[in-house]
Scaffold this motif. Structure first.
Motif, PDB file in Angstrom:
ATOM      1  N   ARG A  75       0.846  -1.206   0.000  1.00 25.83           N
ATOM      2  CA  ARG A  75       0.000   0.000   0.000  1.00 25.83           C
ATOM      3  C   ARG A  75       0.876   1.249   0.000  1.00 25.83           C
ATOM      4  O   ARG A  75       0.619   2.199  -0.748  1.00 25.83           O
ATOM      5  CB  ARG A  75      -0.928  -0.008   1.210  1.00 25.83           C
ATOM      6  CG  ARG A  75      -1.769   1.259   1.304  1.00 25.83           C
ATOM      7  CD  ARG A  75      -2.823   1.184   2.388  1.00 25.83           C
ATOM      8  NE  ARG A  75      -3.508   2.467   2.513  1.00 25.83           N
ATOM      9  CZ  ARG A  75      -4.411   2.928   1.668  1.00 25.83           C
ATOM     10  NH1 ARG A  75      -4.762   2.210   0.621  1.00 25.83           N
ATOM     11  NH2 ARG A  75      -4.979   4.104   1.861  1.00 25.83           N
ATOM     12  N   ASP A  76       1.862   1.275   0.863  1.00 25.16           N
ATOM     13  CA  ASP A  76       2.892   2.302   0.777  1.00 25.16           C
ATOM     14  C   ASP A  76       3.967   1.789  -0.169  1.00 25.16           C
ATOM     15  O   ASP A  76       4.381   0.628  -0.072  1.00 25.16           O
ATOM     16  CB  ASP A  76       3.509   2.577   2.153  1.00 25.16           C
ATOM     17  CG  ASP A  76       2.514   3.180   3.136  1.00 25.16           C
ATOM     18  OD1 ASP A  76       1.634   3.939   2.685  1.00 25.16           O
ATOM     19  OD2 ASP A  76       2.617   2.894   4.340  1.00 25.16           O
ATOM     20  N   ALA A  77       4.411   2.618  -1.075  1.00 29.68           N
ATOM     21  CA  ALA A  77       5.359   2.180  -2.093  1.00 29.68           C
ATOM     22  C   ALA A  77       6.789   2.324  -1.583  1.00 29.68           C
ATOM     23  O   ALA A  77       7.221   3.419  -1.234  1.00 29.68           O
ATOM     24  CB  ALA A  77       5.184   3.008  -3.367  1.00 29.68           C
ATOM     25  N   LEU A  78       7.517   1.196  -1.544  1.00 26.24           N
ATOM     26  CA  LEU A  78       8.943   1.204  -1.227  1.00 26.24           C
ATOM     27  C   LEU A  78       9.702   1.002  -2.525  1.00 26.24           C
ATOM     28  O   LEU A  78       9.630  -0.066  -3.146  1.00 26.24           O
ATOM     29  CB  LEU A  78       9.279   0.099  -0.231  1.00 26.24           C
ATOM     30  CG  LEU A  78       8.633   0.184   1.154  1.00 26.24           C
ATOM     31  CD1 LEU A  78       9.129  -0.954   2.038  1.00 26.24           C
ATOM     32  CD2 LEU A  78       8.931   1.518   1.813  1.00 26.24           C
ATOM     33  N   LEU A  79      10.422   2.023  -2.946  1.00 25.75           N
ATOM     34  CA  LEU A  79      11.160   1.988  -4.209  1.00 25.75           C
ATOM     35  C   LEU A  79      12.652   1.888  -3.900  1.00 25.75           C
ATOM     36  O   LEU A  79      13.202   2.740  -3.203  1.00 25.75           O
ATOM     37  CB  LEU A  79      10.893   3.262  -5.019  1.00 25.75           C
ATOM     38  CG  LEU A  79       9.429   3.692  -5.169  1.00 25.75           C
ATOM     39  CD1 LEU A  79       9.347   5.008  -5.933  1.00 25.75           C
ATOM     40  CD2 LEU A  79       8.624   2.615  -5.869  1.00 25.75           C
ATOM     41  N   PHE A  80      13.296   0.851  -4.407  1.00 20.28           N
ATOM     42  CA  PHE A  80      14.718   0.659  -4.174  1.00 20.28           C
ATOM     43  C   PHE A  80      15.480   1.017  -5.444  1.00 20.28           C
ATOM     44  O   PHE A  80      15.319   0.363  -6.477  1.00 20.28           O
ATOM     45  CB  PHE A  80      15.017  -0.785  -3.770  1.00 20.28           C
ATOM     46  CG  PHE A  80      14.464  -1.168  -2.429  1.00 20.28           C
ATOM     47  CD1 PHE A  80      15.235  -1.033  -1.288  1.00 20.28           C
ATOM     48  CD2 PHE A  80      13.171  -1.653  -2.305  1.00 20.28           C
ATOM     49  CE1 PHE A  80      14.732  -1.386  -0.043  1.00 20.28           C
ATOM     50  CE2 PHE A  80      12.650  -2.008  -1.072  1.00 20.28           C
ATOM     51  CZ  PHE A  80      13.434  -1.864   0.060  1.00 20.28           C
ATOM     52  N   ASP A  81      16.293   2.062  -5.363  1.00 16.17           N
ATOM     53  CA  ASP A  81      17.115   2.431  -6.509  1.00 16.17           C
ATOM     54  C   ASP A  81      18.230   1.407  -6.654  1.00 16.17           C
ATOM     55  O   ASP A  81      18.994   1.160  -5.710  1.00 16.17           O
ATOM     56  CB  ASP A  81      17.718   3.827  -6.288  1.00 16.17           C
ATOM     57  CG  ASP A  81      18.296   4.400  -7.568  1.00 16.17           C
ATOM     58  OD1 ASP A  81      17.564   5.112  -8.261  1.00 16.17           O
ATOM     59  OD2 ASP A  81      19.467   4.127  -7.864  1.00 16.17           O
ATOM     60  N   ILE A  82      18.335   0.820  -7.821  1.00 13.19           N
ATOM     61  CA  ILE A  82      19.239  -0.292  -8.128  1.00 13.19           C
ATOM     62  C   ILE A  82      18.788  -1.522  -7.341  1.00 13.19           C
ATOM     63  O   ILE A  82      18.856  -1.559  -6.121  1.00 13.19           O
ATOM     64  CB  ILE A  82      20.727   0.009  -7.838  1.00 13.19           C
ATOM     65  CG1 ILE A  82      21.134   1.347  -8.442  1.00 13.19           C
ATOM     66  CG2 ILE A  82      21.590  -1.101  -8.413  1.00 13.19           C
ATOM     67  CD1 ILE A  82      22.590   1.685  -8.256  1.00 13.19           C
ATOM     68  N   GLY A  83      18.357  -2.530  -8.053  1.00 17.90           N
ATOM     69  CA  GLY A  83      17.700  -3.664  -7.420  1.00 17.90           C
ATOM     70  C   GLY A  83      18.568  -4.534  -6.561  1.00 17.90           C
ATOM     71  O   GLY A  83      18.055  -5.338  -5.780  1.00 17.90           O
ATOM     72  N   HIS A  84      19.922  -4.426  -6.676  1.00 20.73           N
ATOM     73  CA  HIS A  84      20.718  -5.295  -5.808  1.00 20.73           C
ATOM     74  C   HIS A  84      20.669  -4.830  -4.354  1.00 20.73           C
ATOM     75  O   HIS A  84      21.178  -5.515  -3.473  1.00 20.73           O
ATOM     76  CB  HIS A  84      22.163  -5.434  -6.301  1.00 20.73           C
ATOM     77  CG  HIS A  84      22.914  -4.158  -6.455  1.00 20.73           C
ATOM     78  ND1 HIS A  84      23.152  -3.300  -5.410  1.00 20.73           N
ATOM     79  CD2 HIS A  84      23.507  -3.606  -7.539  1.00 20.73           C
ATOM     80  CE1 HIS A  84      23.860  -2.276  -5.833  1.00 20.73           C
ATOM     81  NE2 HIS A  84      24.078  -2.434  -7.125  1.00 20.73           N
ATOM     82  N   GLN A  85      20.046  -3.674  -4.087  1.00 22.64           N
ATOM     83  CA  GLN A  85      19.752  -3.300  -2.707  1.00 22.64           C
ATOM     84  C   GLN A  85      18.572  -4.098  -2.152  1.00 22.64           C
ATOM     85  O   GLN A  85      18.265  -3.995  -0.965  1.00 22.64           O
ATOM     86  CB  GLN A  85      19.390  -1.811  -2.614  1.00 22.64           C
ATOM     87  CG  GLN A  85      20.519  -0.842  -2.809  1.00 22.64           C
ATOM     88  CD  GLN A  85      20.124   0.572  -2.406  1.00 22.64           C
ATOM     89  OE1 GLN A  85      20.559   1.079  -1.396  1.00 22.64           O
ATOM     90  NE2 GLN A  85      19.277   1.191  -3.222  1.00 22.64           N
ATOM     91  N   GLY A  86      17.900  -4.897  -2.979  1.00 25.62           N
ATOM     92  CA  GLY A  86      16.638  -5.495  -2.611  1.00 25.62           C
ATOM     93  C   GLY A  86      16.676  -6.929  -2.134  1.00 25.62           C
ATOM     94  O   GLY A  86      15.619  -7.545  -1.963  1.00 25.62           O
ATOM     95  N   TYR A  87      17.853  -7.508  -1.897  1.00 27.54           N
ATOM     96  CA  TYR A  87      17.890  -8.903  -1.454  1.00 27.54           C
ATOM     97  C   TYR A  87      17.143  -9.091  -0.128  1.00 27.54           C
ATOM     98  O   TYR A  87      16.397 -10.058   0.056  1.00 27.54           O
ATOM     99  CB  TYR A  87      19.337  -9.371  -1.294  1.00 27.54           C
ATOM    100  CG  TYR A  87      20.052  -9.737  -2.574  1.00 27.54           C
ATOM    101  CD1 TYR A  87      19.595  -9.307  -3.812  1.00 27.54           C
ATOM    102  CD2 TYR A  87      21.196 -10.517  -2.548  1.00 27.54           C
ATOM    103  CE1 TYR A  87      20.259  -9.633  -4.979  1.00 27.54           C
ATOM    104  CE2 TYR A  87      21.876 -10.861  -3.699  1.00 27.54           C
ATOM    105  CZ  TYR A  87      21.411 -10.425  -4.917  1.00 27.54           C
ATOM    106  OH  TYR A  87      22.070 -10.763  -6.068  1.00 27.54           O
ATOM    107  N   VAL A  88      17.368  -8.199   0.829  1.00 30.17           N
ATOM    108  CA  VAL A  88      16.690  -8.323   2.115  1.00 30.17           C
ATOM    109  C   VAL A  88      15.188  -8.116   1.938  1.00 30.17           C
ATOM    110  O   VAL A  88      14.369  -8.797   2.567  1.00 30.17           O
ATOM    111  CB  VAL A  88      17.261  -7.323   3.134  1.00 30.17           C
ATOM    112  CG1 VAL A  88      16.614  -7.518   4.507  1.00 30.17           C
ATOM    113  CG2 VAL A  88      18.772  -7.470   3.244  1.00 30.17           C
TER     114      VAL A  88
END
Length: 632
Positions: A75-88
């Motif tokens: 519902r709240d948008a979490l945007l990660f710049d560069i997807g390799h920050q997104g493993y966790v």
């Protein structure tokens, strides 16, 4: 869709109980450190076993737990710049049991992926984009009256060096009624230590009269408050309660705000924390105890390690630069990944890392060329797409001698669709005066680089893959710059196979199979310089009944298209059949398997030539063969 974790091995501990971001929100604060430790151990084990981005994920553990506790994704948008920050983020959104398939064909993407989860709002893994997404999404929320849905963008300090970030900030700061929460993940690194004035400014913020990072609104002037943004921090990004407080404060301000968070890249893995060269940003399969690849079998230990295209380029450029004081190098925060660190260590004053700013890199190179130097701009192929206008209008229009070396050209493998360098020939092929070369082996890389830097009347480009070089492929003869690699003997020569770059080895193997198994004689040539089309190549095409081109670029507007057009322009009626990558986003997998899947291995080339040959026979029952003497 998110799938709850049912792996018994993960059932022990807190991480095994996380099936979505609501679960970390239910944990008491005194258990969060335990969860962070489990996540860190999980990442070290899994990424070291399979390969992937390691340092960035380890630094993001607490900085991903905290936003998921403060905000309600999706519902709240979490945007990660560069997807390799997104493993966790993947782990907290229920993808633990699939993590063993990371970056494998059919498995989890090494970046964020909208098809995997509703929590992955954006999946573009090119840097410096998240703030523009956030600006547009905040506008959409405002238009829809959804003022209770937060827009949060997590961006690294390295990505903040990109020009598009400042274009986005200019818009975000000008609309105080549209809240955007910008979480600045400041670890002082991207692929390497962050360079430039912004890095120095952020470093001063770290020690802004305080002995330790803090959370809370700050009134002191800095670059963000000067733009009209609110500012909270800096705060220790590995302190979850402090980070949560800062995020709550940022949301309560109900206006655009920067929450400045300090983290350590590679946190919890001493080898990565202490790695100045950032070799643990992304790793292959390594031993977590030593950080080194597993020892090869004893029978292979005496063999020298194969050399990469990147390594050979770096050493050859240094050799040329030692002899040519006018040679300089430019990159966009990719000193080591493109091999320029070799030159930078010896001639640091002639190597310029401009940060994640490809457009600026190209125009800065144009300025260097205007000043009498010959710049070599080393970028990933896929990243040069961002600077087409600059290549076209600031380099080519001025006929400036700038050499572009595009690493990761063609199919890269496990990094997936955003990193395949499969558009460069099509994109650069429309640029007037651009010369494009594709070396087939290490010897040709050295040779073509030497040729490229001697060009004085316009831009040049060399494209190299993400791979080891293998053996050199010698030519039988060179005809006006075109290398003859294979010539069938004792048979009619019906097919001309034109192999671009690294497709040469498979094309030669295919030609031998056609001759051996089908009785079809063929010639295999490597044009070396693909664009503009060498007139010798069209003259050669006119002597055959069928031409088949092979390239690891998309077929649309690729090298084969240019050759077919050149033949048409000269009235040559020989059919030209083009093999290349499809006009589609190719998923992740191993490089060899993806090339095979797209018909660009020896078997695929053999089958395609055979099919085209049979089609030609059906269309022309009286099939006149031509003969060709071995070139002198």
């Amino acid at each position: 869709m998110d799938v709850p974790c049912t792996d018994p091995a993960l059932g022990r501990g807190l991480l095994g109980r996380v099936s979505g971001p609501a679960d970390p929100r239910m944990l008491p604060a005194d258990r969060l450190g335990e969860l962070a430790g489990e996540i860190r151990g999980f990442l070290i084990e899994k990424v070291c076993a399979a390969g992937g981005h390691l340092g960035s994920g380890l630094g993001m553990v607490e900085l991903t737990i905290a936003p998921h506790r403060v905000f309600d994704s999706p519902r709240d948008a979490l945007l990660f710049d560069i997807g390799h920050q997104g493993y966790v983020h993947k782990l907290l959104t229920g993808r633990q049991e699939r993590f063993a398939t990371l970056r494998q064909a059919g498995g989890l993407s090494g970046y964020l992926c909208r098809a995997e989860s509703a929590h992955d709002v954006i999946e573009n893994s090119h840097a410096s984009t998240a703030l523009s997404y956030a600006d547009g999404l905040a506008k959409a929320r405002a238009l829809a009256g959804e003022t209770d849905r937060a827009v949060v963008a997590v961006i690294g300090d390295g990505a903040m060096t990109g020009g598009m970030v400042w274009e986005a900030l200019d818009n975000i700061a000008a609309a105080p009624h549209r809240p955007v929460i910008i979480v600045l993940n400041d670890n002082g690194r991207s692929y390497a230590p962050t360079t430039g004035a912004l890095a120095a400014h952020l470093a001063r913020q770290h020690h802004n009269g305080e002995s330790a990072p803090r959370a809370g609104p700050v009134s002191a002037q800095n670059v963000f408050t000067s733009l009209g943004l609110a500012y909270v921090g800096p705060v220790d990004g590995h302190d979850i309660p402090a980070t949560e407080r800062a995020l709550h404060q940022g949301r309560a301000l109900a206006r655009p705000v920067v929450v400045h968070v300090l983290t350590v890249k590679g946190k919890g893995f001493p080898l990565a924390e202490e790695d100045e060269a950032d070799c643990f940003h992304a790793v292959g399969v390594i031993d977590p105890a030593t950080g080194r690849p597993p020892a090869p079998p004893r029978r292979h230990r005496k063999r020298p390690a194969p050399r990469t295209w990147t390594g050979i380029f770096g050493s050859e450029l240094l050799a040329l630069a030692r002899r040519r004081p006018d040679l300089v190098a430019v990159t966009a925060s990719m000193l080591r990944p493109t091999g320029l660190h070799v030159m930078a260590e010896v001639l640091p004053e002639r190597v310029f890392d401009v940060g994640i700013a490809e457009q600026h890199a190209v125009v800065s190179a144009a300025g260097l060329a205007t000043g009498g130097y010959h710049p070599v701009v080393a970028l990933y192929s896929t990243f040069l797409n961002r600077a087409l206008d600059q290549v076209l209008m600031d380099v080519a229009l001025h006929r400036l001698p700038v050499t572009f070396v595009l690493d990761r050209a063609g199919v890269t493998g496990p990094d997936g669709p955003s990193h395949h360098g499969m558009w460069d020939i099509s994109v650069l092929g429309i640029v007037p005066g651009m010369r494009i070369a594709a070396p087939r082996d290490a010897a040709r890389l050295r040779e073509l680089l030497r040729e490229a830097v001697t060009v004085t009347d316009g831009p040049t480009c060399l494209r190299i893959p993400k791979a080891t070089t293998g053996h050199d492929i010698r030519y039988l003869a060179r005809m006006d710059g075109v290398d003859i690699l294979h010539l069938s003997t004792g048979r009619s020569l019906d097919v001309l196979l034109v192999a671009a770059g690294t497709t040469a080895a498979d094309a030669v193997e295919a030609a031998r199979a056609l001759e051996r198994e089908e009785g079809i004689g063929s010639t295999v040539v490597d044009p070396r310089w693909l664009i503009p089309v060498n007139p010798a190549l069209t003259r050669l095409a006119a002597r055959y009944r069928l031409v088949v081109t092979v390239e690891d670029n998309i077929r649309t507007a690729g090298f084969g298209t240019h050759l077919a057009q050149a033949c048409t322009d000269q009235g040559i009626t020989t059919p030209v059949h083009n093999l290349g990558l499809p006009q589609a986003f190719i998923p992740h997998g191993t490089r060899n398997s993806l090339l095979a899947d797209t018909g660009l291995d020896a078997g695929g080339i053999t089958a395609a030539v055979l099919a085209a040959h049979h089609q030609l026979l059906r269309c022309a029952p009286i099939f006149r063969t031509t003969s060709m003497r071995r070139p002198e």
